[in-house]
Every structure is written in structure tokens, then in C-alpha cells.
Design an enzyme around this catalytic site. Structure first.
Site, PDB file in Angstrom:
ATOM      1  N   ASP A  21     110.334 -19.213 -17.586  1.00  0.00           N
ATOM      2  CA  ASP A  21     108.891 -19.231 -18.082  1.00  0.00           C
ATOM      3  C   ASP A  21     108.352 -17.721 -18.316  1.00  0.00           C
ATOM      4  O   ASP A  21     107.591 -17.211 -17.197  1.00  0.00           O
ATOM      5  CB  ASP A  21     107.985 -20.134 -16.964  1.00  0.00           C
ATOM      6  CG  ASP A  21     106.858 -20.072 -17.294  1.00  0.00           C
ATOM      7  OD1 ASP A  21     106.429 -19.862 -18.303  1.00  0.00           O
ATOM      8  OD2 ASP A  21     105.910 -20.542 -16.440  1.00  0.00           O
ATOM      9  N   TYR A  58     111.308 -15.938 -13.457  1.00  0.00           N
ATOM     10  CA  TYR A  58     109.918 -15.668 -13.665  1.00  0.00           C
ATOM     11  C   TYR A  58     109.026 -16.803 -12.981  1.00  0.00           C
ATOM     12  O   TYR A  58     108.300 -17.192 -13.568  1.00  0.00           O
ATOM     13  CB  TYR A  58     109.428 -15.571 -15.308  1.00  0.00           C
ATOM     14  CG  TYR A  58     110.381 -14.882 -15.979  1.00  0.00           C
ATOM     15  CD1 TYR A  58     110.151 -13.253 -16.347  1.00  0.00           C
ATOM     16  CD2 TYR A  58     111.501 -15.305 -16.589  1.00  0.00           C
ATOM     17  CE1 TYR A  58     110.685 -12.661 -17.055  1.00  0.00           C
ATOM     18  CE2 TYR A  58     112.441 -14.453 -17.483  1.00  0.00           C
ATOM     19  CZ  TYR A  58     111.988 -13.411 -17.826  1.00  0.00           C
ATOM     20  OH  TYR A  58     113.008 -12.637 -18.527  1.00  0.00           O
ATOM     21  N   GLN A  91      97.925 -20.931 -12.427  1.00  0.00           N
ATOM     22  CA  GLN A  91      97.892 -21.492 -13.581  1.00  0.00           C
ATOM     23  C   GLN A  91      96.209 -22.066 -13.925  1.00  0.00           C
ATOM     24  O   GLN A  91      95.810 -22.488 -12.890  1.00  0.00           O
ATOM     25  CB  GLN A  91      98.778 -22.888 -13.888  1.00  0.00           C
ATOM     26  CG  GLN A  91     100.148 -22.471 -14.004  1.00  0.00           C
ATOM     27  CD  GLN A  91     100.459 -21.866 -15.396  1.00  0.00           C
ATOM     28  OE1 GLN A  91      99.724 -21.856 -16.042  1.00  0.00           O
ATOM     29  NE2 GLN A  91     101.778 -21.339 -15.185  1.00  0.00           N
ATOM     30  N   GLU A 139     110.942 -13.256  -9.515  1.00  0.00           N
ATOM     31  CA  GLU A 139     109.646 -12.848  -9.811  1.00  0.00           C
ATOM     32  C   GLU A 139     109.457 -11.412  -9.583  1.00  0.00           C
ATOM     33  O   GLU A 139     109.965 -11.165  -8.419  1.00  0.00           O
ATOM     34  CB  GLU A 139     108.517 -13.700  -9.141  1.00  0.00           C
ATOM     35  CG  GLU A 139     107.311 -13.100  -9.209  1.00  0.00           C
ATOM     36  CD  GLU A 139     106.779 -13.168 -10.464  1.00  0.00           C
ATOM     37  OE1 GLU A 139     106.728 -13.784 -11.498  1.00  0.00           O
ATOM     38  OE2 GLU A 139     106.011 -11.679 -10.802  1.00  0.00           O
ATOM     39  N   CYS A 155     105.161 -19.415 -23.717  1.00  0.00           N
ATOM     40  CA  CYS A 155     103.886 -19.035 -24.140  1.00  0.00           C
ATOM     41  C   CYS A 155     103.822 -18.341 -25.441  1.00  0.00           C
ATOM     42  O   CYS A 155     102.595 -17.577 -25.898  1.00  0.00           O
ATOM     43  CB  CYS A 155     103.141 -18.402 -22.914  1.00  0.00           C
ATOM     44  SG  CYS A 155     103.560 -16.689 -22.702  1.00  0.00           S
TER      45      CYS A 155
HETATM   46  N1  SAH Z   1     105.640 -20.283 -13.618  1.00  0.00           N
HETATM   47  C1  SAH Z   1     104.958 -19.291 -12.968  1.00  0.00           C
HETATM   48  C2  SAH Z   1     103.981 -18.438 -14.086  1.00  0.00           C
HETATM   49  C3  SAH Z   1     105.104 -17.708 -14.852  1.00  0.00           C
HETATM   50  S1  SAH Z   1     104.128 -16.446 -15.834  1.00  0.00           S
HETATM   51  C4  SAH Z   1     103.915 -19.908 -12.225  1.00  0.00           C
HETATM   52  O1  SAH Z   1     103.397 -20.986 -12.841  1.00  0.00           O
HETATM   53  O2  SAH Z   1     103.435 -19.263 -11.330  1.00  0.00           O
HETATM   54  C5  SAH Z   1     105.258 -15.229 -15.967  1.00  0.00           C
HETATM   55  C6  SAH Z   1     105.597 -14.412 -14.679  1.00  0.00           C
HETATM   56  O3  SAH Z   1     106.597 -13.442 -15.082  1.00  0.00           O
HETATM   57  C7  SAH Z   1     104.402 -13.550 -13.952  1.00  0.00           C
HETATM   58  O4  SAH Z   1     104.412 -14.104 -12.845  1.00  0.00           O
HETATM   59  C8  SAH Z   1     105.010 -12.102 -14.260  1.00  0.00           C
HETATM   60  O5  SAH Z   1     104.685 -11.488 -12.946  1.00  0.00           O
HETATM   61  C9  SAH Z   1     106.570 -12.527 -14.164  1.00  0.00           C
HETATM   62  N2  SAH Z   1     107.335 -11.157 -14.739  1.00  0.00           N
HETATM   63  C10 SAH Z   1     107.011 -10.611 -15.711  1.00  0.00           C
HETATM   64  N3  SAH Z   1     107.937  -9.693 -16.030  1.00  0.00           N
HETATM   65  C11 SAH Z   1     108.983 -10.273 -15.424  1.00  0.00           C
HETATM   66  C12 SAH Z   1     110.312  -9.511 -15.174  1.00  0.00           C
HETATM   67  N4  SAH Z   1     110.756  -8.691 -15.818  1.00  0.00           N
HETATM   68  N5  SAH Z   1     111.029 -10.243 -14.164  1.00  0.00           N
HETATM   69  C13 SAH Z   1     110.672 -11.196 -13.383  1.00  0.00           C
HETATM   70  N6  SAH Z   1     109.214 -11.850 -13.419  1.00  0.00           N
HETATM   71  C14 SAH Z   1     108.691 -11.184 -14.615  1.00  0.00           C
END
Ligand code: SAH
Length: 459
Positions: free
Chosen positions: A386, A317, A288, A338, A413
Site C-alpha cells: 500500500d 508500507y 484513514q 513502515e 492511490c
Molecule cells: N496501510 C496504511 C497506510 C499506507 S499509506 C494504513 O492504513 O495505515 C503509505 C505509508 O507508507 C505511509 O504510512 C508512509 O509513512 C509509508 N512510507 C512511505 N515511504 C515508505 C518507504 N520507503 N518504506 C516504508 N514505508 C514508507
């Protein structure tokens, strides 16, 4: 057939600004035809030149403000190049107005969906600038000189910059030092038209709690002649640098980093803290960018999850596990998923680093893993999501509601997909409990982050 647009390209007009788009552009209307104009606030009368005429709407550039809004900030002391680069697209708005703008965006979308849900005032920062802990800066040849800066909006023309306004000032200073060392060593910047030249980008990370810095030089080939001397010069000039790395990206693409990173001096990662957990952050880890506000956002998510230490939590996520690890201190078990494998590796490593052995991480698409967990009979008490801007997959909402957790904490977001997903959750038996809380993660930009809690309605 649609009539011809009532404006001509390159002509000037005068109109009242009637609205702001979600991107922060002012909306003006000429005979009911909408044009989007930067640096224009609702209530202002502006003179503008038309820069683009589309079928249904156009774009313009402000030439003069005939009246100004009380929400306007005088930007005459700011570097004009900042605006050209589009780094801080809301810098002409007072911070209070920016926070209201973000709250209203969510409110408007809820109203359109006829959802009677309140939105609290946006939680902002005391100092809404100098907040970014990471910078990725292109390096190009400008007038025969190696320069660092930012691309002019909608182009790949480098605008040289030294003060980026929203970055940690230690990063701005370091960028100048690294630029000068690269110049002294006669290194050739990358040229994307010919795919020649060596230095593509400089990436710098600065710890928030730990005063540790990483400098990453992204090159177009492995050959960085003189690299030990360059690394040494960087560390001598910048004593808080604990890591100098080279990332090699020889593909003709806009993607910044290539797959390979080489340590030139020091460690492969910096360490920092977030909500009492330690994190090792390497060149390619996602982390972040606004640590102060991320702590506020995640604190709120944890509070809303109402954890007592007995719960099973799923973090969809999960990235490098920042939310998972924060929640693991207050829950019995945390499961994270993730899609990016290296992020999951980081999550596992960070769990070990913090001795949190009640965490489990899977590399998978969240929608697939949720279906799998649901089939296997996993029964979470709380699910945290998220997701990226596109929001939740419909099948994820299905699996989540079939698992029947007490509550779902939605970190968003993108208000548009948040509202869409709230509607889908309503059909699946989940209703928004408290007012939605926006938290400003990206001051001076139109990005809107928020936390929403959905509770299971007993049928
Ligand atoms: N909470 C996390 C960030 C979330 S950002 C942190 O602070 O690190 C959103 C995340 O979703 C990213 O890491 C991205 O790689 C992931 N992402 C995107 N599409 C996805 C999917 N279909 N399944 C799982 N993760 C996914």
C-alpha cells in the site's frame, strides 16, 4: 524553436472541452494549444478567461457555460467559497460521472501501456459527502476577527468557512464552537508573515463507530494562557469530546504539527474500530480519513489475498497496521514494515490492544526491509503493498518476486505508478489475475484508489 502561444493572458475565448485531466480540470484547445480549466466537463462549450500562459500549455477560468454536460451538477446552491478553497474539486460532476472518471483514468493508463487488463466500475458511497473523520483547519485573523476556514487555492489567504461539505458534520459544528471559545478568550491567531500570534490550527478527529471526539489546538508556543478553562469550556459545550490536546509547533513552516503534544483534558487519544479491530488514535497518528470506504477497500484486499489461516503475509508500507491487523485474523503470521517510527509504535500497541500476537512490525524503508527479509529466507505466501503516490521502489519488486509468494495484493492511490509497477512485475513473473477494482476513498476529489491482484506465473 516553439512558436508563441496562440492566446493572451486576461483575454477571453470560447472553446469545446475535449477531455479531463487526472486532476479533474477540463481541457480546451486553441489552435492545438491546450489550456486547463476548472469547472468544465467534456462535451461542454465554455467561455473562459486565460489566467496563465505557459510555453506548452496554459490555464483558464470559466466565465460561462454555453452548453452543459448531462454529467453536470447544479452547484448554485453551494457556497462559492468551497470552490475557491478547492476542497471539493469535482463537486460540479454527478457522483456517477465521478466514479466513471476514476475507472477511466486507470483504463486509459493501461491502454497507453498496451496492457489488456479490465477495470471494474468504481465502488462508491451511498452518501458521497460528510465522510471525512478528520479536519485540520487553519486559524487566521480576517478583518480583525479570529476565523477558521480554508486557504484559497494556491494561496495562504484564509477563506472563512462553516460548512466544509465533505467533513463529518459533527466536526463542522465543533469547529464553530472551538472558534467561538478561542475568540471569547481573546486568543491571537498566528500570522505566518511575522511568525507571531499563537493559534495556528485546529485539528479535530471524530470516531466513526465510537462517538468520541478529539480537539487539538496547534500553537506557535507552549504558552496557552487559560488552557484549563479553555479545555473545560470545550468539553462542556461538546460532551462527546474525550480528549483536548495542545500541539506545539514553533517552526516557520507549512508542516502542521510540531513534535510535542500536551494533554489539556481527558485522554491522549480517541478509540475507534476498523474491521473488528480497535485502534487508539492520538493527535499525530496517521489514520484513514474515510472509514466506511476503507473498510470496503481492506475487505476486498483480504478477500483477494484468499487467506485460510495458514499463510505468512507481509504488509509493506503498513502505517499503523490497519491492513496487517485485519489480515492477522485470517493468517498464520503477519510481518509489517513502515518508515515512520511513531506509526510502527502505534501498530505494535494496536496489535496488543487486539491481542493479535501473530504480528511483527519493523521500522525501516520497505525496500531495505524486503531485501533483508529475503536474505534471511522469509517465505511469504502473500505480500500486500500500500505504497504512497510514488509507488514501489524497483528493488522492492525484485525482492518481492525473489521471495516467490503465490500472490501480491497491490493497494494503490496513484494509477500512474500502479500501471508502471504492473509492467515491472510482469518482467519479474507476476501477472494481473482479476480485473482491477477501484474503490472511491475521496468523493468529490480526483483521488483514485484501487486494488489489484498479481499472481505468480509458473515458468
Ligand atoms: N496501510 C496504511 C497506510 C499506507 S499509506 C494504513 O492504513 O495505515 C503509505 C505509508 O507508507 C505511509 O504510512 C508512509 O509513512 C509509508 N512510507 C512511505 N515511504 C515508505 C518507504 N520507503 N518504506 C516504508 N514505508 C514508507
Amino acid at each position: 524553436m516553439k512558436e508563441k502561444a496562440p492566446v493572451e493572458k486576461n483575454e477571453t475565448y470560447t472553446a469545446d472541452v475535449v477531455d479531463l485531466t487526472y486532476e479533474g480540470n477540463g481541457v480546451v484547445k486553441i489552435d492545438n494549444y491546450s489550456l486547463f480549466v476548472g469547472n468544465a466537463l467534456p462535451g461542454e462549450k465554455v467561455k473562459f478567461v486565460v489566467t496563465k500562459v505557459g510555453k506548452n500549455f496554459g490555464y483558464g477560468r470559466v466565465l460561462d457555460h454555453l452548453t452543459t454536460s448531462p454529467d453536470r451538477v447544479d452547484t448554485s446552491d453551494k457556497d462559492r467559497r468551497l470552490a475557491q478553497a478547492g476542497i471539493a474539486p469535482l463537486q460540479h460532476m454527478t457522483y456517477d460521472a465521478q466514479l466513471r472518471f476514476k475507472q477511466h483514468q486507470i483504463e486509459n493508463l493501461l491502454q497507453k501501456g498496451k496492457l489488456a487488463i479490465d477495470v471494474l466500475p468504481t465502488i462508491g458511497m451511498d452518501k458521497p459527502y460528510h465522510y471525512r473523520n478528520k479536519a485540520t483547519i487553519p486559524v487566521r485573523l480576517v478583518n480583525g476577527k479570529l476565523e477558521t476556514g480554508f486557504f484559497r487555492q494556491h494561496s495562504h489567504t484564509l477563506v472563512p468557512l462553516e460548512d466544509y461539505y465533505i467533513q463529518d458534520p459533527r466536526i463542522d459544528k465543533a469547529l464553530i464552537v472551538v472558534r467561538d471559545i478561542l475568540r471569547d478568550n481573546g486568543l491571537i491567531p498566528y500570522d505566518e508573515r511575522t511568525h507571531r500570534g499563537l493559534i495556528r490550527n485546529i485539528m479535530i478527529r471524530q470516531g466513526y463507530y465510537n462517538d468520541e471526539m478529539m480537539v487539538c489546538i496547534v500553537t506557535n508556543s507552549t504558552k496557552l494562557s487559560n488552557s484549563p478553562a479553555i479545555a473545560e469550556a470545550i468539553r462542556e459545550a461538546l460532551p462527546t469530546v474525550v480528549s483536548v490536546v495542545q500541539n506545539i509547533n514553533n517552526r516557520p513552516t507549512n508542516v502542521i504539527m510540531g513534535p510535542k503534544t500536551k494533554v489539556l483534558s481527558g485522554k491522549p487519544a480517541i478509540t475507534d474500530k476498523l474491521l473488528s479491530n480497535k485502534f487508539e488514535i492520538s493527535a499525530q497518528s496517521f489514520y484513514q480519513v474515510n472509514p466506511q470506504q476503507t473498510e470496503k477497500l481492506y475487505d476486498l484486499a483480504i478477500e483477494k489475498a484468499q487467506l485460510t489461516g495458514e499463510e505468512t503475509v507481509i504488509d509493506d508500507y503498513c502505517g499503523i497496521g490497519t491492513i496487517s491487523l485485519a489480515m492477522a485474523r485470517h493468517a498464520k503470521e503477519v510481518y509489517g514494515v513502515e518508515v515512520v517510527a511513531t506509526a510502527v509504535e502505534d501498530a505494535k500497541k494496536n496489535a496488543k490492544l487486539n491481542k493479535l500476537d501473530n504480528t511483527h512490525f519493523e521500522t525501516n524503508k520497505a525496500e531495505y526491509q524486503m531485501a533483508k527479509w529475503q536474505k534471511e529466507g522469509l517465505k511469504p505466501d502473500v505480500i500486500v503493498v500500500d505504497p504512497p503516490r510514488k509507488g514501489l521502489d524497483e528493488t522492492l519488486i525484485e525482492s518481492a518476486s525473489q521471495m516467490a509468494p503465490e500472490r501480491i495484493v497491490y493497494v494503490s492511490c496513484n494509477p500512474a505508478t500502479l500501471v508502471r509497477d504492473i509492467e515491472r512485475f510482469a518482467d519479474a513473473g507476476y501477472a494481473v489475475a482479476d480485473p482491477i477494482q477501484p474503490v472511491d476513498q475521496f468523493p468529490q476529489t480526483p483521488h483514485v484508489e484501487s486494488v489489484t491482484v498479481l499472481n505468480r506465473i509458473d515458468k
